[in-house]
Design a protein around this motif. Structure first.
Motif, PDB file in Angstrom:
ATOM      1  N   TRP A 167       1.539 -43.346 -27.618  1.00 13.59           N
ATOM      2  CA  TRP A 167       2.848 -42.738 -27.880  1.00 13.59           C
ATOM      3  C   TRP A 167       3.448 -42.324 -26.541  1.00 13.59           C
ATOM      4  O   TRP A 167       2.812 -41.590 -25.784  1.00 13.59           O
ATOM      5  CB  TRP A 167       2.702 -41.510 -28.782  1.00 13.59           C
ATOM      6  N   LYS A 168       4.653 -42.818 -26.258  1.00 11.59           N
ATOM      7  CA  LYS A 168       5.342 -42.472 -25.006  1.00 11.59           C
ATOM      8  C   LYS A 168       6.832 -42.454 -25.267  1.00 11.59           C
ATOM      9  O   LYS A 168       7.351 -43.337 -25.970  1.00 11.59           O
ATOM     10  CB  LYS A 168       5.075 -43.561 -23.963  1.00 11.59           C
ATOM     11  N   TYR A 169       7.548 -41.489 -24.711  1.00 11.06           N
ATOM     12  CA  TYR A 169       9.006 -41.387 -24.870  1.00 11.06           C
ATOM     13  C   TYR A 169       9.402 -41.386 -26.360  1.00 11.06           C
ATOM     14  O   TYR A 169      10.436 -41.953 -26.731  1.00 11.06           O
ATOM     15  CB  TYR A 169       9.725 -42.542 -24.136  1.00 11.06           C
ATOM     16  N   GLY A 170       8.528 -40.830 -27.201  1.00  4.14           N
ATOM     17  CA  GLY A 170       8.813 -40.789 -28.642  1.00  4.14           C
ATOM     18  C   GLY A 170       8.602 -42.117 -29.344  1.00  4.14           C
ATOM     19  O   GLY A 170       8.994 -42.294 -30.501  1.00  4.14           O
ATOM     20  N   LEU A 171       7.997 -43.086 -28.640  1.00  9.84           N
ATOM     21  CA  LEU A 171       7.848 -44.434 -29.199  1.00  9.84           C
ATOM     22  C   LEU A 171       6.381 -44.810 -29.339  1.00  9.84           C
ATOM     23  O   LEU A 171       5.545 -44.368 -28.530  1.00  9.84           O
ATOM     24  CB  LEU A 171       8.513 -45.456 -28.262  1.00  9.84           C
ATOM     25  N   TYR A 172       6.078 -45.641 -30.334  1.00 11.00           N
ATOM     26  CA  TYR A 172       4.715 -46.123 -30.503  1.00 11.00           C
ATOM     27  C   TYR A 172       4.617 -47.499 -29.842  1.00 11.00           C
ATOM     28  O   TYR A 172       5.258 -48.464 -30.274  1.00 11.00           O
ATOM     29  CB  TYR A 172       4.358 -46.199 -31.989  1.00 11.00           C
ATOM     30  N   ILE A 173       3.818 -47.574 -28.783  1.00 10.49           N
ATOM     31  CA  ILE A 173       3.744 -48.790 -27.954  1.00 10.49           C
ATOM     32  C   ILE A 173       2.369 -49.420 -28.121  1.00 10.49           C
ATOM     33  O   ILE A 173       1.345 -48.738 -28.046  1.00 10.49           O
ATOM     34  CB  ILE A 173       4.038 -48.419 -26.482  1.00 10.49           C
ATOM     35  N   CYS A 174       2.350 -50.715 -28.366  1.00  4.85           N
ATOM     36  CA  CYS A 174       1.097 -51.443 -28.636  1.00  4.85           C
ATOM     37  C   CYS A 174       0.953 -52.578 -27.617  1.00  4.85           C
ATOM     38  O   CYS A 174       1.274 -53.741 -27.921  1.00  4.85           O
ATOM     39  CB  CYS A 174       1.112 -52.010 -30.051  1.00  4.85           C
ATOM     40  N   PRO A 175       0.479 -52.275 -26.396  1.00  2.23           N
ATOM     41  CA  PRO A 175       0.530 -53.254 -25.314  1.00  2.23           C
ATOM     42  C   PRO A 175      -0.189 -54.580 -25.616  1.00  2.23           C
ATOM     43  O   PRO A 175       0.380 -55.649 -25.369  1.00  2.23           O
ATOM     44  CB  PRO A 175      -0.130 -52.522 -24.146  1.00  2.23           C
ATOM     45  N   ASP A 176      -1.409 -54.525 -26.125  1.00  2.00           N
ATOM     46  CA  ASP A 176      -2.112 -55.798 -26.348  1.00  2.00           C
ATOM     47  C   ASP A 176      -1.463 -56.609 -27.472  1.00  2.00           C
ATOM     48  O   ASP A 176      -1.368 -57.844 -27.382  1.00  2.00           O
ATOM     49  CB  ASP A 176      -3.601 -55.557 -26.647  1.00  2.00           C
ATOM     50  N   ILE A 177      -0.994 -55.924 -28.502  1.00  5.39           N
ATOM     51  CA  ILE A 177      -0.322 -56.640 -29.606  1.00  5.39           C
ATOM     52  C   ILE A 177       0.929 -57.332 -29.063  1.00  5.39           C
ATOM     53  O   ILE A 177       1.193 -58.502 -29.340  1.00  5.39           O
ATOM     54  CB  ILE A 177       0.031 -55.672 -30.764  1.00  5.39           C
ATOM     55  N   ASP A 178       1.686 -56.616 -28.216  1.00  4.35           N
ATOM     56  CA  ASP A 178       2.927 -57.202 -27.706  1.00  4.35           C
ATOM     57  C   ASP A 178       2.664 -58.328 -26.710  1.00  4.35           C
ATOM     58  O   ASP A 178       3.429 -59.294 -26.648  1.00  4.35           O
ATOM     59  CB  ASP A 178       3.816 -56.109 -27.093  1.00  4.35           C
ATOM     60  N   THR A 179       1.581 -58.209 -25.952  1.00  4.79           N
ATOM     61  CA  THR A 179       1.248 -59.307 -25.029  1.00  4.79           C
ATOM     62  C   THR A 179       0.974 -60.587 -25.823  1.00  4.79           C
ATOM     63  O   THR A 179       1.413 -61.680 -25.443  1.00  4.79           O
ATOM     64  CB  THR A 179       0.027 -58.923 -24.163  1.00  4.79           C
TER      65      THR A 179
END
Ligand code: FO1
Length: 313
Positions: free
Chosen positions: A42-54
């Protein structure tokens, strides 16, 4: 249409895993990808999924392949403005990338599971591979260092992997559940491939979800891992630091030991003949080949090789 018995399920991390998936797609194998969620943040109010997005961006041709994350040609106005507002902005979200995180966060806040959000994105990009996060529950890889315990993104991005690592933990894993499709996929696959990914931070979080290791150990003849390490030194990223902290030898043998309860076969570089006998002593079949994936042709070649390795079913 391929029979489900020809399905290949890949346990994945980021870039290297995406290349392998692309290789299998080139040889027209049906592929399911089990995705790492341990580096979600969770960063800047957002849920970020780096490996999924890669994986999503890589398979869609949108990935910034030089960096290995985010979108090619992206701009960072949102980040610059965040900095101007006096906030920390070390975790760089590109302006186009931002759309993914805003949408994902909104859908999750509205009650959608991560599995369903990922399926929505997969279908939007018209990708053939099935993409399943290992769990819909929160699992956070935390790096225990001489400067205290850090979230993996803090350790890797903010502190540039400088602190000394003394341990790794997967917060939330013990109480997490495998996503509904995971066991069905594994049971109906002809073979399960552990991608050449960081064993501790990319594959480890998935293996920490109760039930997966036990299931893989029952069918280990069908499980093939590809070494993410060639030799003892040529190894990028912080994996060596994590492996050292877990007292694993930094070599294909160390990786083979880490996986030895759940795999039957280990694929290593053709230049690593000297490690073959130590890996065989662990009771594993060993295959040597060119494991580099620097071009589409090499991705295809490695996928064909792995698809051709004989497994008992
Ligand atoms: N890696 C970096 O080195 N610096 C960043 O600012 C950064 C931002 C970022 C934003 C979205 C995203 O999906 C990935 C991002 N990464 C960044 C990559 C990420 O830190 C790791 O490489 C993966 O978590 C590896 O598992």
């Amino acid at each position: 249409m391929l029979k489900s018995s020809q399905l290949i399920t890949i346990l994945s991390g980021g870039t290297g895993s995406m290349k392998l998936v692309r290789g299998f797609s080139q040889i027209e194998r049906s592929v399911a990808v089990i995705l790492n969620v341990g580096d979600n943040v969770w960063k800047y109010g957002l849920y970020i999924c780096p490996d999924i997005d890669t994986i999503l961006y890589g398979l869609s041709g949108l990935l910034d392949t030089r960096r290995g994350w985010g979108m090619e040609g992206d701009t960072f106005n949102f980040m610059d403005q965040t900095g101007k507002l006096g906030q920390e902005n070390w975790f760089r979200i590109g302006d186009r990338d931002l759309a993914t995180h805003v949408l994902r966060t909104e859908l999750i806040r509205n009650g959608m599971t991560l599995t369903n959000v990922t399926e929505y994105l997969r279908s939007t990009y018209k990708l053939n591979a099935e993409l399943i996060p290992i769990s819909d529950d929160s699992i956070e890889t935390r790096i225990i260092t001489n400067r205290g315990e850090l979230n993996i993104q803090e350790f890797w991005v903010k502190y540039k992997a400088a602190p000394k690592v003394v341990g790794v933990k997967y917060k939330g894993a013990k109480n997490s559940k495998l996503a509904a499709r995971v066991l069905k996929l594994i049971r109906s696959s002809e073979r399960i491939v552990i991608a050449p990914a960081n064993p501790i931070s990319s594959i480890g979080p998935s293996l920490a979800v109760p039930g997966l290791k036990n299931e893989l150990s029952k069918i280990k003849e069908k499980v093939i891992a590809i070494s993410p390490i060639v030799g003892k030194h040529a190894f990028s990223g912080p994996a060596a630091k994590y492996m050292k902290a877990l007292k694993l030898e930094i070599s294909p043998v160390g990786v083979a030991k880490y996986y030895s309860d759940i795999i039957g076969t280990f694929v290593i570089s053709k230049n690593d003949l000297l490690f073959e006998s130590a890996i065989k002593k662990l009771g594993l079949n060993v295959y040597l080949t060119d494991i580099a994936m620097n071009t589409l042709h090499e991705e295809r070649r490695l996928a064909s090789f792995v698809a051709g390795v004989s497994v008992r079913i």
